[in-house]
Design a protein around this motif. Structure first.
Motif, mmCIF file in Angstrom:
data_model
loop_
_atom_site.group_PDB
_atom_site.id
_atom_site.type_symbol
_atom_site.label_atom_id
_atom_site.label_comp_id
_atom_site.label_asym_id
_atom_site.label_seq_id
_atom_site.Cartn_x
_atom_site.Cartn_y
_atom_site.Cartn_z
ATOM 1 N N MET A 1 0.854 -1.167 0.000
ATOM 2 C CA MET A 1 0.000 0.000 0.000
ATOM 3 C C MET A 1 0.903 1.235 0.000
ATOM 4 S SD MET A 1 -2.664 1.091 2.983
ATOM 5 C CE MET A 1 -1.551 1.565 4.285
ATOM 6 N N PRO A 2 0.941 1.967 -1.074
ATOM 7 C CA PRO A 2 1.782 3.169 -1.109
ATOM 8 C C PRO A 2 1.169 4.306 -0.304
ATOM 9 C CG PRO A 2 0.665 2.851 -3.212
ATOM 10 C CD PRO A 2 0.334 1.671 -2.356
ATOM 11 N N ALA A 3 2.015 5.193 0.178
ATOM 12 C CA ALA A 3 1.552 6.362 0.934
ATOM 13 C C ALA A 3 0.729 7.264 0.030
ATOM 14 C CB ALA A 3 2.745 7.120 1.489
ATOM 15 N N LYS A 4 -0.308 7.875 0.585
ATOM 16 C CA LYS A 4 -1.181 8.749 -0.188
ATOM 17 C C LYS A 4 -0.772 10.214 -0.085
ATOM 18 C CE LYS A 4 -5.177 5.709 0.199
ATOM 19 N NZ LYS A 4 -4.995 5.043 -1.034
ATOM 20 N N SER A 5 0.118 10.540 0.852
ATOM 21 C CA SER A 5 0.580 11.919 0.990
ATOM 22 C C SER A 5 2.011 11.918 1.514
ATOM 23 C CB SER A 5 -0.314 12.697 1.954
ATOM 24 O OG SER A 5 -0.130 12.227 3.274
ATOM 25 N N ALA A 6 2.669 13.068 1.345
ATOM 26 C CA ALA A 6 4.031 13.203 1.843
ATOM 27 C C ALA A 6 4.054 13.090 3.366
ATOM 28 C CB ALA A 6 4.615 14.533 1.393
ATOM 29 N N ALA A 7 3.050 13.627 4.031
ATOM 30 C CA ALA A 7 2.990 13.561 5.492
ATOM 31 C C ALA A 7 2.907 12.112 5.972
ATOM 32 C CB ALA A 7 1.803 14.365 6.006
ATOM 33 N N GLN A 8 2.119 11.296 5.282
ATOM 34 C CA GLN A 8 1.988 9.888 5.660
ATOM 35 C C GLN A 8 3.319 9.168 5.444
ATOM 36 O OE1 GLN A 8 -0.539 7.395 3.163
ATOM 37 N NE2 GLN A 8 -1.401 6.458 5.000
ATOM 38 N N ASP A 34 1.471 5.919 16.667
ATOM 39 C CA ASP A 34 0.457 4.886 16.439
ATOM 40 C C ASP A 34 0.924 3.886 15.385
ATOM 41 O OD1 ASP A 34 -1.189 6.178 18.266
ATOM 42 O OD2 ASP A 34 -2.321 7.241 16.712
ATOM 43 N N MET A 35 1.535 4.388 14.320
ATOM 44 C CA MET A 35 2.040 3.509 13.256
ATOM 45 C C MET A 35 3.094 2.551 13.803
ATOM 46 S SD MET A 35 2.652 6.041 10.056
ATOM 47 C CE MET A 35 1.559 5.944 8.647
ATOM 48 N N GLU A 36 4.001 3.056 14.619
ATOM 49 C CA GLU A 36 5.072 2.228 15.167
ATOM 50 C C GLU A 36 4.508 1.089 16.003
ATOM 51 O OE1 GLU A 36 7.998 0.614 17.746
ATOM 52 O OE2 GLU A 36 6.407 1.896 18.509
ATOM 53 N N ARG A 37 3.442 1.362 16.735
ATOM 54 C CA ARG A 37 2.830 0.353 17.598
ATOM 55 C C ARG A 37 2.010 -0.674 16.823
ATOM 56 N NH1 ARG A 37 0.516 4.516 22.099
ATOM 57 N NH2 ARG A 37 2.484 4.913 23.168
ATOM 58 N N SER A 38 1.329 -0.230 15.764
ATOM 59 C CA SER A 38 0.331 -1.091 15.131
ATOM 60 C C SER A 38 0.765 -1.748 13.822
ATOM 61 C CB SER A 38 -0.951 -0.291 14.874
ATOM 62 O OG SER A 38 -0.714 0.721 13.918
ATOM 63 N N MET A 39 1.870 -1.313 13.240
ATOM 64 C CA MET A 39 2.269 -1.847 11.937
ATOM 65 C C MET A 39 3.566 -2.636 12.052
ATOM 66 S SD MET A 39 1.401 1.474 9.571
ATOM 67 C CE MET A 39 1.442 0.630 7.995
ATOM 68 N N THR A 40 3.732 -3.590 11.132
ATOM 69 C CA THR A 40 4.960 -4.369 11.095
ATOM 70 C C THR A 40 6.053 -3.556 10.403
ATOM 71 O OG1 THR A 40 4.513 -5.352 8.939
ATOM 72 C CG2 THR A 40 3.631 -6.513 10.878
ATOM 73 N N GLU A 41 7.274 -3.996 10.557
ATOM 74 C CA GLU A 41 8.393 -3.312 9.908
ATOM 75 C C GLU A 41 8.229 -3.343 8.389
ATOM 76 O OE1 GLU A 41 13.251 -3.525 9.715
ATOM 77 O OE2 GLU A 41 12.242 -4.321 11.477
ATOM 78 N N ALA A 42 7.737 -4.454 7.854
ATOM 79 C CA ALA A 42 7.542 -4.560 6.403
ATOM 80 C C ALA A 42 6.489 -3.569 5.907
ATOM 81 C CB ALA A 42 7.143 -5.985 6.035
ATOM 82 N N GLN A 43 5.404 -3.410 6.649
ATOM 83 C CA GLN A 43 4.358 -2.458 6.264
ATOM 84 C C GLN A 43 4.887 -1.029 6.303
ATOM 85 O OE1 GLN A 43 1.568 -3.738 9.287
ATOM 86 N NE2 GLN A 43 0.146 -4.499 7.716
#
Length: 62
Positions: A1-8, A34-43
């Motif tokens: 899933m590519p980022a939809k904005s530069a901020a993301q 939140d991203m660090e807690r909920s997403m895997t390193e690959a994501q």
């Protein structure tokens, strides 16, 4: 899933850096924390690797 904005993309990069231990998690704020807690390193890697060229700074709500 590519980022939809530069901020993301930037937030994912910061979260990835913390997940890898390159910076302390305590330095993260908001969405990147939140991203660090909920997403895997690959994501996070996939989001952070998205080129910023042509991306809006912030995506408008859909």
């Amino acid at each position: 899933m590519p980022a939809k904005s530069a901020a993301q993309q930037k937030a994912a990069g910061a979260a990835l850096s913390a997940k890898r231990g390159e910076q302390p998690t305590s330095k993260l704020k908001g969405v990147s924390r939140d991203m660090e807690r909920s997403m895997t390193e690959a994501q996070l890697e996939e989001l952070a690797a998205t080129p910023r060229k042509g991306k809006p700074e912030h995506k408008s709500g859909d």
